[in-house]
Design a protein around this motif. Sequence first.
Motif, PDB file in Angstrom:
ATOM      1  N   SER A 211       0.831  -1.401  -0.097  1.00  0.00           N
ATOM      2  CA  SER A 211      -0.023  -0.065   0.093  1.00  0.00           C
ATOM      3  C   SER A 211       1.034   1.236   0.047  1.00  0.00           C
ATOM      4  CB  SER A 211      -0.868   0.034   1.390  1.00  0.00           C
ATOM      5  OG  SER A 211      -2.104  -0.934   0.986  1.00  0.00           O
TER       6      SER A 211
ATOM      7  N   HIS B 159      -3.231   5.597  -0.494  1.00  0.00           N
ATOM      8  CA  HIS B 159      -4.155   4.512  -0.669  1.00  0.00           C
ATOM      9  C   HIS B 159      -5.157   4.685   0.841  1.00  0.00           C
ATOM     10  CE1 HIS B 159      -1.961   1.870  -3.226  1.00  0.00           C
ATOM     11  NE2 HIS B 159      -2.522   2.957  -3.975  1.00  0.00           N
TER      12      HIS B 159
ATOM     13  N   GLU C  72      -5.804   2.276  -8.850  1.00  0.00           N
ATOM     14  CA  GLU C  72      -4.978   1.234  -7.981  1.00  0.00           C
ATOM     15  C   GLU C  72      -6.166   0.435  -7.081  1.00  0.00           C
ATOM     16  OE1 GLU C  72      -0.714   3.359  -8.218  1.00  0.00           O
ATOM     17  OE2 GLU C  72      -1.452   3.280  -6.566  1.00  0.00           O
TER      18      GLU C  72
ATOM     19  N   ASP D  96      -8.565  -1.440  -8.773  1.00  0.00           N
ATOM     20  CA  ASP D  96      -8.059  -2.738  -9.527  1.00  0.00           C
ATOM     21  C   ASP D  96      -7.910  -3.528  -8.541  1.00  0.00           C
ATOM     22  OD1 ASP D  96      -7.469  -1.212 -12.056  1.00  0.00           O
ATOM     23  OD2 ASP D  96      -5.452  -1.203 -11.719  1.00  0.00           O
ATOM     24  N   GLN D  97      -7.969  -3.427  -7.143  1.00  0.00           N
ATOM     25  CA  GLN D  97      -7.922  -4.301  -5.967  1.00  0.00           C
ATOM     26  C   GLN D  97      -9.147  -4.740  -5.388  1.00  0.00           C
ATOM     27  OE1 GLN D  97      -4.566  -3.633  -3.176  1.00  0.00           O
ATOM     28  NE2 GLN D  97      -3.917  -1.918  -4.566  1.00  0.00           N
TER      29      GLN D  97
ATOM     30  N   ARG E   8      -9.482  -3.646   4.465  1.00  0.00           N
ATOM     31  CA  ARG E   8      -7.979  -3.402   4.361  1.00  0.00           C
ATOM     32  C   ARG E   8      -7.631  -2.268   5.171  1.00  0.00           C
ATOM     33  NH1 ARG E   8      -3.089  -5.197   2.806  1.00  0.00           N
ATOM     34  NH2 ARG E   8      -2.015  -3.570   1.644  1.00  0.00           N
TER      35      ARG E   8
END
Length: 143
Positions: free
Chosen positions: A34, A38, A73, A76-77, A103
């Motif tokens: 990370s 993020h 990003e 995408d996760q 997360r």
Amino acid sequence: MTPPRLAALPSWLLTQTAAHAHRLVADTFAAQGSRGYHYRLLAALADGGPASQAVLGRRTGIDRSDVVAALNELADQALIERSPDPDDRRRNTVTITGAGTARLDHLDEVLTGVQDQLLAPLSPDERATLIRLLTRVLDQAAP
């Protein structure tokens, strides 16, 4: 060793401490796959609810182009979802997903460890005092 003249300057001490803290956070987040952006974006979504990319940039202090890259990003996760804003179809509304919340919770735990590492020389009372004093200085500086 810090020259005595510099050691007497709070601005120099704060700058050096901030650089050290930034390195600790960046290195620890990188080991987790990370980045600070993020964390800031996920935290802003969790705390403030769904928002446009522009609003997220303002909430987090991240430049618009960097917001888009970091959100790509995260998307995408599958940590965030984008959907057309019902009030303005040209805009996207960004929402944190369940995986994004998980997360963020993990990164919160990681950050707690970083704070403990950074402030290891201080007692719990000294940590509380430092936070209170830094908050006062920062509040006075806020526009």
